[in-house]
Scaffold this motif. Structure first.
Motif, short mmCIF file in Angstrom:
data_model
loop_
_atom_site.label_atom_id
_atom_site.label_comp_id
_atom_site.label_asym_id
_atom_site.label_seq_id
_atom_site.Cartn_x
_atom_site.Cartn_y
_atom_site.Cartn_z
N UNK A 180 0.87 -1.09 0.36
CA UNK A 180 -0.20 0.14 -0.20
C UNK A 180 0.66 1.28 -0.12
N UNK A 181 1.65 1.06 0.53
CA UNK A 181 2.73 2.07 1.08
C UNK A 181 3.49 2.57 -1.01
N UNK A 182 3.59 1.40 -0.72
CA UNK A 182 4.88 1.77 -2.14
C UNK A 182 3.88 2.31 -3.56
N UNK A 183 2.23 1.71 -3.54
CA UNK A 183 1.57 2.07 -4.76
C UNK A 183 0.50 3.64 -4.63
N UNK A 184 0.48 4.04 -2.62
CA UNK A 184 0.59 5.15 -2.52
C UNK A 184 0.99 6.88 -3.46
N UNK A 185 2.01 5.93 -2.61
CA UNK A 185 3.86 6.94 -3.85
C UNK A 185 3.76 6.77 -4.99
N UNK A 186 2.93 6.67 -5.29
CA UNK A 186 3.46 5.99 -6.95
C UNK A 186 1.90 6.64 -7.43
N UNK A 187 0.65 7.47 -6.40
CA UNK A 187 -0.44 7.55 -6.99
C UNK A 187 -1.54 7.13 -6.98
N UNK A 188 -1.23 5.69 -6.44
CA UNK A 188 -3.02 4.82 -6.45
C UNK A 188 -3.24 5.33 -5.45
N UNK A 189 -4.84 4.86 -5.56
CA UNK A 189 -5.43 4.82 -4.54
C UNK A 189 -5.29 3.74 -3.85
N UNK A 190 -5.27 3.99 -2.90
CA UNK A 190 -4.50 2.41 -1.89
C UNK A 190 -5.06 2.75 -0.38
N UNK A 191 -5.16 1.60 0.14
CA UNK A 191 -5.49 1.33 1.54
C UNK A 191 -5.19 -0.47 2.04
N UNK A 192 -5.52 0.30 3.29
CA UNK A 192 -4.90 -1.09 4.27
C UNK A 192 -5.98 -1.32 5.39
N UNK A 193 -6.14 -2.74 5.50
CA UNK A 193 -6.58 -3.33 6.56
C UNK A 193 -5.60 -4.51 7.02
N UNK A 194 -5.85 -4.89 7.97
CA UNK A 194 -4.72 -4.99 8.73
C UNK A 194 -4.72 -7.09 9.15
N UNK A 195 -6.00 -7.89 8.12
CA UNK A 195 -6.77 -9.04 8.21
C UNK A 195 -7.06 -9.44 8.84
N UNK A 196 -7.40 -8.89 10.70
CA UNK A 196 -6.91 -9.61 11.98
C UNK A 196 -8.53 -8.89 11.41
N UNK A 197 -9.68 -9.24 12.70
CA UNK A 197 -11.29 -9.01 12.80
C UNK A 197 -11.89 -8.29 12.47
N UNK A 198 -12.52 -8.21 11.53
CA UNK A 198 -13.82 -7.26 10.76
C UNK A 198 -12.80 -6.96 9.58
N UNK A 199 -11.52 -7.42 9.32
CA UNK A 199 -10.94 -7.39 8.39
C UNK A 199 -11.87 -7.11 6.75
N UNK A 200 -12.64 -8.32 7.28
CA UNK A 200 -12.83 -8.66 5.61
C UNK A 200 -14.47 -8.10 5.49
N UNK A 201 -14.87 -7.79 6.52
CA UNK A 201 -16.01 -6.76 6.15
C UNK A 201 -15.30 -5.27 5.04
N UNK A 202 -14.10 -5.16 6.34
CA UNK A 202 -13.91 -3.66 6.02
C UNK A 202 -13.17 -3.87 4.68
N UNK A 203 -12.96 -4.56 4.05
CA UNK A 203 -12.51 -5.01 3.00
C UNK A 203 -14.00 -5.03 1.61
N UNK A 204 -14.73 -5.58 2.54
CA UNK A 204 -16.27 -5.77 1.14
C UNK A 204 -16.41 -3.85 1.14
N UNK A 205 -16.94 -3.47 2.35
CA UNK A 205 -17.59 -2.34 2.32
C UNK A 205 -16.91 -1.85 1.59
N UNK A 206 -15.07 -1.53 1.17
CA UNK A 206 -13.69 -0.88 0.05
C UNK A 206 -13.87 -1.10 -1.28
#
Length: 474
Positions: free
Chosen positions: A415-441
């Motif tokens: 995510x850090x490298x993609x964001x630095x190159x100008x791509x819309x990028x976000x991160x989720x931890x992979x812990x509890x709630x991450x699947x739901x956060x990924x689906x919403x994104x």
């Protein structure tokens, strides 16, 4: 029936202590997943398998191996019992014995990426002439899985296709001593298991370990090695002409290139992967493969090379290869409204991640909607893991992917490298709630557009990205 009590003892290199009166048709190592009328092999792992002989007998086992010096527990009185010096060595010996009963081609497949899809394609190719075909199922490609596959049904196989999996030097050599292939396919060389392997050169050497164990087929065909022509790290390991091994090279290039036995001349990525292959003989094959990704053209080219070596007819071969479905989440496609979901999340390393992203980018010409990459951690990469993840984020940006979501702690570097190159990028931890956060994104990125887009899911097995695919479908 695979064995009588005495033939079991002979094949295992052991001593028959007691002959039971039930058939012995297969083998298993986990008393929690028993097989009726089968041999239980107690292996030494996290726990001592000898502690579970009685449970295996109660669950339907008809025989057991027993390490010399160990006592048979109560409840195992009806079992055929074979004493061996080492139970794992006994299982390997049984695998070698079963392999000797296969008189048709035996194909071993190694490689960093693409082994399982190549295995399915080679199996389909062999099935156009040989029946039945013994084939690796699931992930049974290690020191336990390979001999278990060989001793399982079918007992009178006409041919075999076996994956050999490794995570350390010497493992493929051990497996090849069991399999003794007549054809060896190396699917690819890429950075994998770096915390154990150390370098790309070591990986290439390990994937080439079966080469010295190649032997002629009983049908008179010389031993053959199928290799990707664009893997320079393999060149030092290729057998010399005087070895008698026929080396078949596959890969991208013009059909006139005399070094290529199966050349990939055209690839188009879509719901079906279209691949045009040209044989050294001048014949041209056009395939429409069910597994997503341009990289699957090379897997298909390897299967075609095996078929050409064995003299299989080409007309039924095309239909057979096109009928092969994706194996698990290896390029499996499904629709979400107008959008394409690409579940390629069984495993990942830098090579397979780049190949998947390249294929996603190829969809731009036919899918004007958003192209999204859901990228999970790549595991077992050792000290270079942070840099290798950053390179994936930079590569995604270079390809023009619209947005990237990183899933898992290591994916922060993506995510850090993609964001630095100008791509819309976000991160989720992979812990509890991450699947739901990924689906919403993902749903927010796709929005209300009717322009067809695509979402790639790629990460190591431990990240279980298929959970996000399933949640999106609900």
């Amino acid at each position: 029936m695979r064995w009588t009590p005495q033939t079991l003892a002979d094949a295992a290199g052991g001593r028959l202590l007691r002959a039971g009166d039930r058939p012995i048709a297969a083998a298993f190592i986990d008393s929690r997943a028993p097989r009726a009328d089968a041999l239980f092999v107690p292996v030494m792992a996290a726990r001592d398998g000898h502690d579970f002989i009685a449970a295996a007998a109660q669950a339907g086992a008809s025989a057991t191996l027993l390490k010399a010096g160990r006592s048979l527990p109560p409840g195992a009185e009806r079992l055929t019992v074979v004493e061996v010096d080492d139970t794992l060595a006994g299982l390997s010996s049984l695998g070698r014995h079963a392999r000797d009963q296969i008189y048709g081609p035996v194909v071993a497949i190694t490689g960093s990426n693409g082994k399982t899809t190549t295995r399915a394609l080679v199996e389909a190719a062999l099935a156009t002439r040989f029946a039945p075909v013994t084939c690796t199922r699931g992930n049974l490609n290690n020191h336990l899985g390979v001999p278990l596959t060989l001793v399982d049904e079918p007992h009178a196989a006409a041919a075999a296709v076996l994956e050999l999996g490794m995570s350390a030097p010497g493992e493929n050599d051990h497996l090849a001593r069991i399999v003794r292939p007549s054809v060896h396919v190396i699917s690819s060389i890429a950075l994998e298991h770096l915390e154990f392997m150390g370098s790309l050169e070591n990986i290439a050497a390990a994937e080439a370990e079966p080469i010295p164990h190649l032997r002629p087929g009983a049908d008179g065909h010389p031993p053959a090695l199928v290799v990707p022509a664009d893997e320079p790290s393999l060149r030092a390991h290729l057998p010399p002409p005087e070895s008698g091994v026929r080396v078949l090279r596959v890969g991208p290039g013009a059909g006139a290139d005399e070094l290529l036995d199966v050349a990939i001349t055209e690839v188009e990525v879509g719901v079906r992967t279209r691949a045009v292959l040209q044989l050294r003989s001048g014949e041209r094959l056009e395939l429409r493969l069910a597994s997503f990704g341009a990289h699957n053209a090379r897997n298909a080219a390897s299967a075609v090379a095996v078929a050409v070596h064995l003299g299989l007819p080409l007309a039924p071969l095309v239909d057979a290869l096109e009928a092969v479905a994706p194996v698990g989440d290896r390029g499996r496609l499904q629709q979400l409204g107008p959008h394409l979901l690409i579940a390629d999340c069984y495993n990942a390393n830098p090579g397979s991640m780049i190949a998947a992203l390249d294929s996603l980018a190829r969809l731009r010409a036919t899918r004007p909607g958003p192209l999204l990459a859901i990228l999970g951690d790549m595991l077992e990469l050792g000290p270079a893991q942070a840099q290798l993840h950053r390179e994936i984020g930079a590569h995604a940006a270079q390809l023009g992917v619209d947005a990237v979501l990183g899933f898992g702690p290591l994916a922060q570097e993506i995510v850090a490298a993609a964001d630095a190159a100008g791509v819309a990028a976000t991160h989720v931890s992979g812990e509890a709630g991450s699947v739901e956060a990924a689906v919403a994104w993902i749903r927010a990125q796709l929005g209300e557009t009717n322009d067809p887009g695509a979402v790639l899911f790629k990460g190591s097995r431990g990240m279980r990205l298929e959970r996000i695919v399933a949640a999106l479908a609900d």
